[in-house]
Design a protein around this motif. Structure first.
Motif, mmCIF file in Angstrom:
data_model
loop_
_atom_site.group_PDB
_atom_site.id
_atom_site.type_symbol
_atom_site.label_atom_id
_atom_site.label_comp_id
_atom_site.label_asym_id
_atom_site.label_seq_id
_atom_site.Cartn_x
_atom_site.Cartn_y
_atom_site.Cartn_z
ATOM 1 N N MET A 262 3.623 1.150 -10.540
ATOM 2 C CA MET A 262 4.310 0.132 -9.780
ATOM 3 C C MET A 262 3.445 -0.241 -8.567
ATOM 4 N N SER A 263 3.349 -1.496 -8.293
ATOM 5 C CA SER A 263 2.533 -2.009 -7.185
ATOM 6 C C SER A 263 3.288 -1.877 -5.875
ATOM 7 N N HIS B 38 4.685 -2.718 -2.061
ATOM 8 C CA HIS B 38 5.099 -3.874 -1.276
ATOM 9 C C HIS B 38 4.422 -3.788 0.088
ATOM 10 N N THR C 34 -0.779 -5.875 -4.675
ATOM 11 C CA THR C 34 0.592 -5.623 -4.243
ATOM 12 C C THR C 34 1.540 -6.236 -5.267
ATOM 13 N N CYS C 35 2.794 -5.892 -5.133
ATOM 14 C CA CYS C 35 3.820 -6.463 -5.995
ATOM 15 C C CYS C 35 3.855 -7.980 -5.783
ATOM 16 N N CYS D 39 6.461 -9.936 -6.450
ATOM 17 C CA CYS D 39 7.848 -10.383 -6.557
ATOM 18 C C CYS D 39 8.230 -11.399 -5.479
#
Length: 87
Positions: free
Chosen positions: A1-2, A4, A32-33, A35
């Protein structure tokens, strides 16, 4: 998982953001994420590293890049970015 990116701290220092070099083929080392509307990548070209920032806008993605640094300095800048010390 990247990871935040932390929110900018009150003493956050700005990075200089430049237009990307069109001719360079960078290798992404960390990221990084994605999203949110802004995400970051730590990239490498010819032994130097830099941070790439991508901002999603109504007109499409806006990509900007930091200055280039030797690996140890770039890694320190990456960690500062993740901690909210630079932006």
């Amino acid at each position: 998982m990247s990871p935040h990116v932390a929110s900018p701290r009150s003493h956050c220092e700005p990075l200089t953001w430049n237009a990307p070099a069109e001719w360079e083929k960078a290798r992404t080392v960390r990221w990084t994420c994605d999203c949110g509307t802004v995400f970051f990548e730590l990239c490498q070209v010819d032994g130097l590293r830099f941070i790439r920032r991508t901002r999603r806008t109504a007109g499409g993605p806006l990509i900007e890049e930091s200055d280039r640094w030797p690996t140890p300095e770039a890694n320190a800048m990456w960690n500062a970015l993740l901690s909210g010390l630079i932006r």
